[in-house]
Enzyme design. Structure first.
Site, mmCIF file in Angstrom:
data_model
loop_
_atom_site.group_PDB
_atom_site.id
_atom_site.type_symbol
_atom_site.label_atom_id
_atom_site.label_comp_id
_atom_site.label_asym_id
_atom_site.label_seq_id
_atom_site.Cartn_x
_atom_site.Cartn_y
_atom_site.Cartn_z
ATOM 1 N N ASP A 122 36.926 38.417 42.929
ATOM 2 C CA ASP A 122 37.605 37.259 43.510
ATOM 3 C C ASP A 122 39.057 37.189 43.055
ATOM 4 O O ASP A 122 39.962 36.913 43.855
ATOM 5 C CB ASP A 122 36.893 35.973 43.085
ATOM 6 C CG ASP A 122 35.653 35.683 43.920
ATOM 7 O OD1 ASP A 122 35.640 36.039 45.116
ATOM 8 O OD2 ASP A 122 34.702 35.094 43.382
ATOM 9 N N SER A 123 39.287 37.412 41.760
ATOM 10 C CA SER A 123 40.651 37.321 41.238
ATOM 11 C C SER A 123 41.547 38.403 41.828
ATOM 12 O O SER A 123 42.707 38.143 42.175
ATOM 13 C CB SER A 123 40.638 37.421 39.712
ATOM 14 O OG SER A 123 39.844 36.393 39.148
#
Length: 399
Positions: free
Chosen positions: A169-170
């Site tokens: 996600d990051s």
């Protein structure tokens, strides 16, 4: 320390509407907000982003910092109309719903760009906006697995673990930001916006170094190696008298310095270790020699020896170690910010650092709907009944 002034921030004046939930889209919004953009976060009335509850709500003050919370129901006509008016004034729209969701609400890029031709739309999803998997449900874990990361993490005799962080996600959030800034630069020339299509699995794939040609050229599939990388030696986690330490001295120019530090300068000329390739061929033997030396010293003393000889090393930190480290303190890598729970709240500082116009933490994650009046009434001019309708709530006289 929190700051209220944003005029000097690098992205001051940039208007962002964030309609995503959980992490990939909101992380992009966090970084843009840290760098001075005005970020208006759209949340489901009465519920809000699930991140408000995850990990005892300790994540929320970070991922939602510098954002304004506005409640809108995008499934109803009044909410959609208000959303369109907000987007009409925005530079960037962030969304990470499953592909097709906004289109089903009449809020796809075609409809929104007709209202705002300069709109840049960041669309983050597990598999991207096109292709046979586009509408599959996905999380960071699936993107990390299919992007190639999970297979090479861990030890060869065990199933691949996860990293303990939602790194997929990051990474997707960061790549979305890169795309947004590139699209903004292009808009200076054309005056037109565009879609930034970021897939989590491709964000992970982009960080897999030479894994693809290792197979296509050499027929070799990179395997799990535990705490080492095949062919990179010495570079490992080594035992100390009271713990462990990462040491990396695999470069030809650096390895002789480690040999000097170890009091074994003759190893640098040993045919088994004299070159990068030779050390790779004798990796296990060399790691054993280094480990026999490192376990003789307490960690602090070993660090002093390595530092004197210019050797790359690093302790394996937990959060308490970070908080006590003088370098973290000097650079304010972790800062204290006031929190609505009372007192202060420690969190990572703004990254990246700009020397002349740095980003700022102006406030931590807002209460649900904290900025309803400011945005819906003050910015859009909605009256009380119109605000309720946009939030999918019954009018005051019809409850």
């Amino acid at each position: 320390m929190l700051h209220a002034e944003t005029s000097a921030a690098p992205l001051a004046g940039l208007k962002v509407v964030e309609a995503g939930i959980l992490l990939a889209g909101p992380y992009a919004g966090q970084v843009l907000g840290d760098l001075g953009a005005e970020v208006i976060k759209i949340e489901m009335p009465g519920k809000g982003d699930p991140m408000r509850q995850w990990f005892d709500a300790l994540w929320w003050p970070i991922v939602a910092r510098n954002k304004k919370s506005v409640e809108l129901d995008l499934r109803c006509a009044a909410g959609q109309a208000a959303f369109k008016r907000l987007v009409q004034e925005a530079d960037i729209l962030i969304e990470n719903f499953r592909p097709g969701t906004l289109e089903a609400w009449g809020l796809g890029y075609e409809q929104l760009s007709a209202l705002n031709p300069g709109l840049i739309m960041l669309r983050t999803s597990g598999f991207g906006q096109t292709g046979p998997y586009a509408r599959r449900a996905a999380y960071a874990s699936t993107g990390e697995a299919m992007g190639g990361l999970r297979y090479v993490v861990g030890f060869p005799d065990r199933p691949p673990p996860r990293l303990g962080l939602s790194i997929g996600d990051s990474l997707a959030g960061l790549y979305s930001i890169v795309g947004a800034l590139a699209a903004l630069q292009e808009r200076h020339r054309s005056g037109r916006g565009q879609v930034v299509d970021t897939a989590i699995y491709e964000s992970v794939l982009a960080c897999t170094e030479a894994m693809v040609p290792e197979y296509t050229v050499e027929g070799r599939v990179r395997q799990r190696m535990g705490s080492t990388l095949k062919g990179i030696a010495p570079s490992n986690v080594y035992p100390t008298a009271d713990g462990e330490l990462i040491i990396a001295a695999n470069q030809d120019t650096l390895f002789p310095h480690l040999c000097e530090a170890m009091g074994q300068p003759e190893l640098a000329g040993d045919p088994r270790f004299a070159t990068h390739r030779a050390r790779a061929d004798h990796q296990e033997l060399l790691d054993g020699i280094v480990a026999d030396w490192t376990r003789r010293f307490p960690t602090a003393q070993l660090q002093e020896i390595l530092d004197r000889h210019g050797i790359v090393f690093g302790a394996i930190y937990r959060v308490p170690d970070m908080l006590q480290d003088p370098h973290f303190q000097a650079r304010e890598a972790i800062v204290q910010a006031p929190c609505e729970r009372g007192g202060t709240f420690a969190m990572p500082n703004v990254m990246p650092r700009l020397t002349r116009t740095p980003g700022q933490i102006r406030w931590t994650g807002p209460r649900l709907g904290e900025h309803n009046e400011e945005v819906l009434s003050g910015l859009l001019g909605l009256g009380p009944e119109e605000m309720l309708a946009a939030q999918g709530r019954p009018a005051q006289g019809h409850r």
